[in-house]
Design an enzyme around this catalytic site. Structure first.
Site, PDB file in Angstrom:
ATOM      1  N   PHE A 267       3.306   6.361   2.031  1.00 20.29           N
ATOM      2  CA  PHE A 267       4.469   6.979   1.400  1.00 20.29           C
ATOM      3  C   PHE A 267       4.111   8.177   0.524  1.00 20.29           C
ATOM      4  O   PHE A 267       4.949   9.022   0.255  1.00 20.29           O
ATOM      5  CB  PHE A 267       5.209   5.946   0.543  1.00 20.29           C
ATOM      6  N   SER A 268       2.866   8.237   0.044  1.00 19.26           N
ATOM      7  CA  SER A 268       2.497   9.308  -0.872  1.00 19.26           C
ATOM      8  C   SER A 268       2.310  10.611  -0.115  1.00 19.26           C
ATOM      9  O   SER A 268       1.991  10.626   1.074  1.00 19.26           O
ATOM     10  CB  SER A 268       1.194   8.959  -1.606  1.00 19.26           C
TER      11      SER A 268
ATOM     12  N   PRO B 243       0.825  -1.227   0.000  1.00 17.08           N
ATOM     13  CA  PRO B 243       0.000   0.000   0.000  1.00 17.08           C
ATOM     14  C   PRO B 243       0.845   1.256   0.000  1.00 17.08           C
ATOM     15  O   PRO B 243       1.789   1.394   0.783  1.00 17.08           O
ATOM     16  CB  PRO B 243      -0.809  -0.141   1.299  1.00 17.08           C
ATOM     17  N   CYS B 244       0.515   2.164  -0.902  1.00 16.97           N
ATOM     18  CA  CYS B 244       1.364   3.342  -1.108  1.00 16.97           C
ATOM     19  C   CYS B 244       0.919   4.542  -0.292  1.00 16.97           C
ATOM     20  O   CYS B 244       1.632   5.533  -0.217  1.00 16.97           O
ATOM     21  CB  CYS B 244       1.387   3.719  -2.590  1.00 16.97           C
ATOM     22  N   GLN B 245      -0.264   4.501   0.344  1.00 17.88           N
ATOM     23  CA  GLN B 245      -0.771   5.686   1.030  1.00 17.88           C
ATOM     24  C   GLN B 245       0.185   6.231   2.089  1.00 17.88           C
ATOM     25  O   GLN B 245       0.324   7.453   2.210  1.00 17.88           O
ATOM     26  CB  GLN B 245      -2.141   5.399   1.662  1.00 17.88           C
TER      27      GLN B 245
END
Length: 646
Positions: free
Chosen positions: A134-135, A130-132
């Protein structure tokens, strides 16, 4: 103001004439391509026995954007894993793979499930944790929730890469492909990305990483994605820029005109006009040849419809008249965005599931339809999405563009076909040989000595290492530094002593007198910045860590010919130059020595540089100036932090 009304007085609500009706839209359910392999272990084992290699597993798979790219590159995805049931329903309806729904924070059940089907090894483990966290958008939202007290300060999703690595350990693939947002490279000053790459290096992979611009690979949108590729065999080369730049018109200009809140799950279709549209229509044969699916757009408020009409292509919220602005235009200057036919779209994200105002059709007064969003993500028209419209938009926004995944995966498949062992970076290995280091001790004593040098002697010559030894003799530990402030002040002066005492006090109070190894904990110490933390991690603890000094950045920029325009671009360039072992102690010592001896700010001495044949800057200078060979140089002075670790 809510979507359905406004508060007129205490306990009383009245209808809002501008509000949208609370309608969820139609929920779409689709059957799996192979129902039996989803529910019958015997059928799944039989299917696997007939499935040719190479095999892949798709972790944190979402609806199948990366999976489709893997499949098109020639990989057979045997299993996809995610926590989202609706996304997996979409996956199984479009791709031949076994789907597993569960929480991968504990990967053991998934590994056991595969073992029960006889899947003991695969060729590629791929996926995007899941990228949330890091974004930029995700981390901003997380901070606000933490401030409100509705979320814990730690996000467990940051550590899901360890689950990814556990699957790698279990399945022993020949190659690994991990995908995420670019800001993962700068999260916690790059410690997460460095840890991932180091973990792969420790497992005997050769690792490379790069941020790719999606629009350079046939994707009609501004989008950047970080890819980490690791392999045991073959030469891997990143995909070259596509000669075709696909704009919005080339991607969706053939789709029928519909109104806001209009469109149908199946509409008549006139035919493709561009190469991209023809690729999107592949597989739509027979009676499907004359229809398009999912061309459904959400309804809009009356004032939004008026605003959409007024916006010209490329204009944003800031360009609207004040009477139509419901938000501050100095903060929400891009709240609305009308796309342009002759440009690529802005990044399609999961936010499109909420209102779609960032994606207004170039001509029609509405936001993008489900099919238009899918086209801009390079999903073919054959690919359908399950769930209510908001869930379908969210799946599309969260997906890896299949065309981008395919571009990377096909290069990885080519490396799989080679029997040659993967090779390390020639630049990194050449620097290590040039440095010819002696063994270095690591641990608490070394870490404390390095930290002392960074806090007290950051600009001193290595000829002053005798002074560093005297400091460490007086204060061999953080607690001793607090007891010997008078002696330290006599040797160093008030300023350096105050810096050292502040850090020592924090170490004693927060970390039981032991220098912390984690980057975020080091940077939390008074007086310790990004570079100092990296120096302590590398030279004190022996961890592969990208350096952040000005000299190192100068070398990377000159060698690659590409300025590190941001933290993560410079960090990735450095990691790529380091090669299979990553930016380890030997590599970093060589870089710091190179910056001091050869790669000087104004007049670099290229003659004796060990990497001059690969350096873009040296090639430009060749023939324009006389270089000085190593034999004419005075002995270089080592940085005290490096001397402390030796």
């Amino acid at each position: 103001m809510s979507e359905s009304g406004r508060q007129a007085g205490k306990g009383r609500w009245v209808a809002d004439p501008l509000a949208l009706p609370n309608v969820r839209g139609r929920k779409l359910s689709l059957p799996p391509l192979h129902p039996s392999i989803q529910t019958n272990p015997g059928a799944a084992r039989s299917w696997l026995s007939r499935l040719p290699r190479p095999w892949a597993v798709d972790l944190f798979s979402g609806c199948g954007g990366l999976g489709l790219g893997l499949e098109r590159a020639g990989l057979n995805v045997v299993a996809a894993a995610d926590t989202d049931e609706i996304a997996l329903e979409t996956y199984s309806a479009n791709l031949e793979a076994i789907t597993w729904c569960g929480d991968l924070s504990d990967p053991a059940p998934f590994i056991d499930y595969l073992a029960g089907l006889g899947v003991e090894t695969v060729d590629v483990v791929a996926g995007g944790p899941p990228c949330q966290p890091f974004s930029r958008a995700g981390s901003s939202k997380i901070r606000s929730l933490v401030t409100e007290g509705s979320r814990a300060g730690e996000d467990s999703r940051v550590e899901l890469w360890r689950s990814f690595m556990a699957v790698v350990d279990a399945l022993q693939p020949h190659a690994v492909m991990l995908e995420n947002v670019p800001d993962m490279a700068s999260w916690d000053d790059g410690s997460i990305l460095s840890a991932i790459m180091q973990a792969l290096i420790d497992r005997d992979f050769v690792v490379d990483a790069r941020v790719l611009q999606a629009e350079r690979h046939g994707v009609p949108q501004h989008r950047q994605r970080l890819f980490v590729v690791a392999r045991r065999t073959g030469t891997f080369s990143w995909p070259r820029r596509s000669p075709e730049r696909v704009d919005v018109a080339a991607a969706i200009g053939d789709l029928p005109e519909i109104s806001a809140g209009g469109g149908k799950e199946t509409l008549p279709y006139g035919g493709p006009h561009t190469a991209f549209q023809k690729r999107a229509r592949r597989g739509m044969t027979g009676e499907k040849d004359v229809v398009v699916h999912d061309h459904v757009a959400r309804a809009v408020r009356e004032d939004d419809a008026e605003a959409f009409e007024l916006l010209k292509q490329g204009e944003t919220y800031r360009d609207l008249p004040d009477r139509l602005k419901r938000y501050r235009d100095d903060i929400f200057d891009d709240k609305y965005k009308r796309l342009s036919w002759d440009d690529v779209s802005r990044t399609i994200t999961a936010h499109i599931a909420r209102d779609g105002y960032w994606y207004i059709h170039p001509e029609q007064p509405r936001t993008l339809s489900i099919r238009e969003a899918a086209r801009l993500q390079t999903f073919p028209d054959m690919f359908r999405f399950c769930g209510y419209p908001s869930a379908r938009y969210r799946q599309i926004g969260n997906a890896v563009p299949p065309a981008l995944g395919h571009a990377v995966a096909r290069r990885l498949v080519a490396a799989l076909d080679s029997d040659e062992p993967a090779e390390n970076s020639s630049i990194g290995e050449r620097l290590r040989r040039w440095q010819s280091l002696s063994p270095t001790d690591h641990g608490q004593d070394a870490a404390w000595a390095v930290l002392v040098a960074e806090l007290c002697l950051p600009r001193q010559s290595a000829r002053d290492d005798d002074r560093l030894r005297r400091i460490v003799e007086i204060a061999p530990s953080p607690s001793a530094a607090l007891d010997e402030t008078a002696a330290l002040e006599e040797l160093l002066g008030a300023g350096p002593t105050k810096r050292l005492s502040g850090a020592a006090l924090a170490i004693v109070e927060r970390h039981d007198g032991r220098v912390p190894e984690a980057s975020n904990k080091l940077r939390a110490l008074p007086g310790v910045g990004t570079h100092a933390a990296a120096v302590v991690r590398c030279f004190g603890f022996g961890r592969a860590t990208p350096m952040a000094s000005q000299g190192v950045r100068r070398i990377v920029t000159r060698v690659t010919g590409q300025p590190g325009s941001s933290v993560w671009t410079g960090r990735l360039q450095l990691i790529r130059l380091a090669g299979a072992n990553g930016p380890d102690l030997e590599f970093n010592k060589a870089l710091l020595r190179l910056a001091e001896e050869h790669c000087l700010p104004s007049q670099p001495l290229c003659g004796g540089c060990p990497v001059r044949t690969e350096c873009r800057h040296a090639k430009r200078l060749s023939g324009r100036r006389t270089t000085i060979e190593d034999s004419t140089l005075p002995d270089a002075a080592d940085h005290p932090a490096r001397k402390a670790a030796a």
